[in-house]
Design a protein around this motif. Sequence first.
Motif, short mmCIF file in Angstrom:
data_model
loop_
_atom_site.label_atom_id
_atom_site.label_comp_id
_atom_site.label_asym_id
_atom_site.label_seq_id
_atom_site.Cartn_x
_atom_site.Cartn_y
_atom_site.Cartn_z
N THR A 231 -19.43 21.84 -35.98
CA THR A 231 -18.42 22.79 -36.45
C THR A 231 -18.97 23.55 -37.64
O THR A 231 -19.97 23.14 -38.25
CB THR A 231 -17.12 22.05 -36.86
OG1 THR A 231 -16.10 23.02 -37.16
CG2 THR A 231 -17.35 21.17 -38.09
N THR A 232 -18.33 24.67 -37.97
CA THR A 232 -18.74 25.43 -39.14
C THR A 232 -17.99 24.92 -40.37
O THR A 232 -16.82 24.53 -40.29
CB THR A 232 -18.44 26.93 -38.97
OG1 THR A 232 -17.04 27.10 -38.67
CG2 THR A 232 -19.27 27.51 -37.84
N LEU A 233 -18.68 24.92 -41.49
CA LEU A 233 -18.10 24.45 -42.75
C LEU A 233 -17.73 25.60 -43.69
O LEU A 233 -16.91 25.41 -44.59
CB LEU A 233 -19.08 23.52 -43.46
CG LEU A 233 -19.46 22.24 -42.71
CD1 LEU A 233 -20.55 21.49 -43.48
CD2 LEU A 233 -18.24 21.36 -42.50
N PHE A 234 -18.33 26.78 -43.47
CA PHE A 234 -18.08 27.93 -44.34
C PHE A 234 -17.82 29.18 -43.50
O PHE A 234 -18.26 29.29 -42.37
CB PHE A 234 -19.29 28.18 -45.27
CG PHE A 234 -19.55 27.08 -46.25
CD1 PHE A 234 -18.86 27.02 -47.45
CD2 PHE A 234 -20.49 26.09 -45.97
CE1 PHE A 234 -19.10 26.00 -48.35
CE2 PHE A 234 -20.74 25.07 -46.87
CZ PHE A 234 -20.04 25.02 -48.07
N GLU A 235 -17.11 30.12 -44.11
CA GLU A 235 -16.92 31.42 -43.50
C GLU A 235 -17.07 32.50 -44.57
O GLU A 235 -16.78 32.26 -45.75
CB GLU A 235 -15.53 31.51 -42.84
CG GLU A 235 -14.37 31.29 -43.78
CD GLU A 235 -13.03 31.25 -43.05
OE1 GLU A 235 -13.03 31.38 -41.82
OE2 GLU A 235 -11.99 31.10 -43.73
N ARG A 236 -17.54 33.68 -44.16
CA ARG A 236 -17.75 34.77 -45.10
C ARG A 236 -16.45 35.56 -45.28
O ARG A 236 -15.77 35.89 -44.30
CB ARG A 236 -18.85 35.70 -44.62
CG ARG A 236 -20.24 35.10 -44.74
CD ARG A 236 -21.30 36.15 -44.48
NE ARG A 236 -22.63 35.63 -44.73
CZ ARG A 236 -23.22 35.60 -45.91
NH1 ARG A 236 -22.57 36.06 -46.97
NH2 ARG A 236 -24.44 35.11 -46.05
#
Length: 299
Positions: free
Chosen positions: A45-50
């Motif tokens: 899964t992704t942990l960060f988003e811009r």
Amino acid sequence: MKINQLRDIVTVAEKGGLRAAARHLGLAQPAITRSIREAERELGTTLFERRTTGIVPTEIGRHYLQRARAILLDMERARDEVRQMLGEQVGSVSFALSTVSHLALLPMALDAFRQRYPDVRLNLVEGLLPRVQAGLESGELDFYIGPLSEHALPKSLGAELLFEQLRVVLGRRGHPLSEARSLAELVDARWISTSVTETTDAELGPLFARHGLPSPRVDLHAQSAFSMLMAAASSDLLCMLPEQFLRYPATQQTLSHIQVREVLPAPSVYAVRRSQVVLTPAAQFLHELLARAANLSRR
């Protein structure tokens, strides 16, 4: 998951961007990017988003960060523990005290701690449990000493009773009610209140009700004992504070003890810490000094 990946994830979250995190850690930005991508690939899964404000954790990332910070803090304490056991003067102790604990316990413990651990840094937070509980649960704080809150402690935290305490009524010097000798004579007074509960009248109302009296009028709800002292000293508002404040020089100089006959119980003082975590030798020594001071204060 590698420790350096946890470090990189936490640093990016705290600094708000890859470039700032790389600069803080003294690493190349591509290395930070690669570290986080490897972690995300492992987790699936992704942990960060811009966003326009920078890189921010996703909802899953926020939960993961809590675990990551706790692991890194425990690793740091583990290193401190080993080095302290080897006789080295390293590390720090982070702890929280309520105002009463400052007055009643800290003066009897601080000098002895400094003699034993002169180079161990102390990080002291003042506040009641609701304010510092998150720090206890995350491992940012080693322990807290003060009253409990109205909510039950989570299973991750344990509490040890240190001492019971009583309150006293305080008013400015020359207060019109300074000769009152019962709560009944203070029913029409205006009060300052503070409590560890979320209800403004939860501190004074039940106390007056136990003596068959109506709830007093609370004109000021303060967030600290210091605010209560300053407000009471400069107005006709009354307040109740633990009896330890009678020994506080600022109290002696500006306020009078209104000696009512009723017994006025105050919230008991507890030591709270994580249940399954061993304190470092330095933190354990300070905890023991404060507990010993609590035994002396109730004699």
